[in-house]
Design a protein around this motif. Structure first.
Motif, short mmCIF file in Angstrom:
data_model
loop_
_atom_site.label_atom_id
_atom_site.label_comp_id
_atom_site.label_asym_id
_atom_site.label_seq_id
_atom_site.Cartn_x
_atom_site.Cartn_y
_atom_site.Cartn_z
N GLU A 1 69.77 -22.98 73.00
CA GLU A 1 69.23 -22.39 71.77
C GLU A 1 70.27 -22.45 70.65
O GLU A 1 69.95 -22.77 69.51
CB GLU A 1 68.82 -20.94 72.01
CG GLU A 1 67.57 -20.76 72.86
CD GLU A 1 66.31 -21.02 72.07
OE1 GLU A 1 66.39 -21.12 70.83
OE2 GLU A 1 65.23 -21.12 72.69
N THR B 1 69.96 -24.48 67.13
CA THR B 1 70.09 -23.78 65.86
C THR B 1 71.16 -24.43 64.99
O THR B 1 70.98 -24.61 63.78
CB THR B 1 70.45 -22.29 66.10
OG1 THR B 1 69.45 -21.69 66.92
CG2 THR B 1 70.55 -21.54 64.78
N ASN C 1 61.08 -16.61 64.22
CA ASN C 1 62.51 -16.94 64.33
C ASN C 1 63.37 -15.68 64.32
O ASN C 1 64.36 -15.59 65.06
CB ASN C 1 62.92 -17.85 63.17
CG ASN C 1 62.38 -19.26 63.33
OD1 ASN C 1 61.97 -19.66 64.42
ND2 ASN C 1 62.37 -20.03 62.26
N ARG D 1 63.22 -14.02 67.68
CA ARG D 1 63.99 -14.78 68.67
C ARG D 1 65.49 -14.57 68.47
O ARG D 1 66.24 -14.40 69.45
CB ARG D 1 63.65 -16.28 68.55
CG ARG D 1 64.34 -17.16 69.58
CD ARG D 1 64.03 -16.71 70.98
NE ARG D 1 64.68 -17.53 71.99
CZ ARG D 1 64.96 -17.12 73.21
NH1 ARG D 1 64.63 -15.90 73.60
NH2 ARG D 1 65.55 -17.93 74.07
N ARG D 2 65.95 -14.56 67.22
CA ARG D 2 67.37 -14.33 66.95
C ARG D 2 67.80 -12.94 67.42
O ARG D 2 68.89 -12.76 67.97
CB ARG D 2 67.64 -14.48 65.45
CG ARG D 2 67.50 -15.92 64.93
CD ARG D 2 67.70 -15.95 63.43
NE ARG D 2 69.08 -15.64 63.06
CZ ARG D 2 69.43 -15.17 61.88
NH1 ARG D 2 68.53 -14.92 60.95
NH2 ARG D 2 70.71 -14.93 61.62
#
Length: 263
Positions: free
Chosen positions: A73, A77, A230, A233-234
């Motif tokens: 991930e 990113t 997003n 998820r972060r």
């Protein structure tokens, strides 16, 4: 954060399984002297330790898998961030040239200056793992002031802060998607009486961010955007079990609350 029903069932089953193993282990220890010589009891003990070994092996496998996923991930990113940097020096030079051509103290000149500061922050500070809470506050302040200059309509925009430790570290660009959504789905579509109320507080390494805005019913988004996905998820990656994100929507108002434990 609310868990899905399926996630709750899995959590309950996992806890029940672990508790059962512990209880069985205690029973084995307590009654080993009494039943230890029975053949069936010996087989039962062997089966128990096999289950314990499988459980430990499964837990180790999950931890390794989680570490690999986290690494992947992060790499994705970083790659997306690199792709988004389309020669930032070109933009900064262009903005500086425009700034020099504009009249002093004009609204347009102020907009260019704030836009330049925002771009510099999002490109250079946004790629860091951590920034200070003061930096994040200043970035939001610039964005809000830029929007106030941009929109030619009467509105009630408030940004209240109460920060005990401005140097507290936080993930960069954490709140901006929530603020952008408030302007996009609220003030931008309302003809009058638009408001956006933002509060950012920090005390004892606990950060609380709330934002509330009104909107036109027909303009309300029906689905969750990529930005919110997003953000969630972060938060899961950087603040596991240390954050709570909630949404409260009624006929005319939309409120988001984000709580963080940052240390």
């Amino acid at each position: 954060m609310k868990l899905k029903i399926s996630d709750r069932k899995k959590t309950i089953l996992n806890r029940f399984y672990k508790i059962t193993l512990v209880i069985i282990g205690v029973v084995i220890v307590l009654f080993n002297d009494t039943f230890g010589k029975l053949e069936g009891f010996v087989e039962f003990i062997a089966l128990y330790f096999i289950l314990v070994f499988i459980t430990i092996a499964y837990w180790i496998f999950k931890q390794i898998k989680s570490i690999i996923q986290l690494k992947n991930e992060k790499e994705k990113t970083e790659l997306l961030h690199l792709k988004s940097q389309v020669n930032p020096h070109f933009f900064f030079n262009t903005l500086n040239n425009l700034y020099g051509l504009m009249e002093k103290d004009s609204k347009e000149r102020k907009m260019v200056l704030k836009l330049s500061d925002m771009m510099r922050y999002s490109i250079y500070e946004g790629e860091k793992d951590w920034v200070t809470l003061q930096q994040e506050h200043d970035y939001l302040q610039n964005y809000i002031q830029l929007q106030e200059i941009r929109y030619h309509k009467k509105s009630d925009i408030q940004f209240h802060t109460e920060i005990d430790n401005p140097q507290a570290r936080i993930m960069p660009l954490l709140f901006i998607i929530l603020v952008e959504n408030a302007f996009k789905h609220g003030l931008e579509n309302l003809e009058k009486d638009a408001y956006i109320h933002i509060n950012l507080t920090e005390k004892d390494n606990n950060v609380y961010f709330t934002i509330e805005n009104n909107f036109e019913v027909q303009q309300a988004p029906n689905t969750e955007g990529i930005g919110l996905k997003n953000l969630k998820r972060r938060l899961e990656l950087v603040y596991p079990n240390k954050h709570a994100l909630s949404f409260n929507v009624d006929d005319k108002t939309y409120k988001v609350t984000l709580a963080l434990k940052i240390k």
